[in-house]
Write a protein that holds these residues in place. Structure first.
Motif: not given
Length: 328
Positions: A198-202, A205-207, A210-213
């Motif tokens: 999930f983190i790799v995918d985020q 996508q250059k999310i 802070e959203y990923t965290i």
């Protein structure tokens, strides 16, 4: 465009006593990497007290292997005292000391740590001009070429009209993909594979980090390894490779960071295939200096082979440079 190596790349083998300075230089020369970037605090045991005999040793070493010293990595120990930080005058004196040693060694480029204040560097410009050493502020993640802090140095250089102050880009700012060696290390530390993906995918996508965290720490109830894996995104930006061409007049040296090279000579993380064409198109003819930092991500499970990693990066450079020059 020329190819070189930072001795930092061989830190694992030097620490373990498997390579000495001459081994590193000889290896670099053997793969056509003629530029040698040094870290005096790591590579010169008596630093900062370097006598003429030691200076002569380095010059003789370069002559023996037909290499040249290309860059001096300085450090500003503002916390050298327990009771207070260095004063401004002490910072200037420390930088001047490094500029003098650069000059004695015949080095014309000095990497300046990104946190050194532009007003401190402005005070050092007269010394840099007198000693003919370019002070390049390291553009290191999470900063990038157009970050306000970096542009302050550009403003000072422009205002002074000096050719001895500018930038020194670290290619880590072009981290297009999440490093596989990062992911694998965090999984070994306890990250669940599905959360790691999930983190790799985020990142792909250059999310915003802070959203990923938040997603990992709160919604997925991430464990410590997973939260650390997400938090590292704060420090790994992906700058636009096309913008580097505009800043070529401000730098004289490039640190070619990488964490891993695959067996088919590919960097799975950094966008060198996009950056090198921009450098060629912009007329860059300085050094790409390998800076291997993958050792710390694999040393818990396998022996580190920095030489093979650097060799692969230089084979990649040869291919990419030839392709870019052929397309001009």
């Amino acid at each position: 465009m020329k190819r070189g190596v930072s001795l930092y790349s061989f830190q694992e083998e030097m620490f373990l006593g498997q390579m000495n300075i001459e081994d590193c230089v000889a290896f670099a020369a053997s793969i056509g990497a003629k530029g040698i970037e040094i870290l005096p605090e790591q590579n010169m045991p008596s630093f900062p007290n370097i006598d003429d005999r030691q200076v002569a040793w380095w010059k003789d070493l370069m002559a023996k292997h037909r290499t040249e010293l290309t860059c001096y990595d300085m450090f500003l120990d503002t916390k050298v005292r327990k009771d207070r930080l260095m004063t401004d005058d002490e910072q200037v004196a420390s930088i001047r000391r490094d500029l003098v040693l650069c000059n004695r060694l015949g080095i014309r480029n000095m990497r300046v740590l990104v946190f050194v204040r532009p007003d401190i560097l402005e005070r050092c410009v007269p010394y840099a001009e007198e000693l003919d050493v370019h002070m390049g502020v390291e553009v290191h993640a999470p900063w990038h070429m157009e970050h306000a802090w970096i542009l302050r140095t550009v403003e000072v250089a422009d205002r002074l009209g000096t050719k001895h102050l500018g930038l020194l880009p670290d290619m880590g700012i072009f981290m297009k993909h999440y490093p596989p060696v990062y992911r694998d290390r965090f999984i070994r530390q306890g990250a669940r594979p599905e959360v790691a993906q999930f983190i790799v995918d985020q990142h792909e996508q250059k999310i915003m980090a802070e959203y990923t965290i938040y997603e990992v720490a709160v919604k997925m109830k991430g464990n410590p390894a997973e939260v650390r894996m997400a938090e590292i995104l704060r420090h790994q930006p992906y700058a636009n490779p096309k913008r580097i061409r505009d800043y070529i007049p401000y730098f004289r040296h490039i640190q070619a960071k990488f964490y891993e090279m695959t067996e088919d000579d590919r960097d799975p993380t950094h966008a060198y295939d996009e950056v090198i064409p921009e450098l060629v198109a912009g007329g860059w003819d300085g050094y790409l200096s390998s800076e291997y930092e993958g050792n710390r991500w694999i040393q818990d499970v396998q022996a580190v082979d920095s030489r093979e990693q650097v060799r692969r990066q230089h084979r990649m450079f040869e291919k990419l440079i030839a392709r870019a020059e052929g397309a001009r």
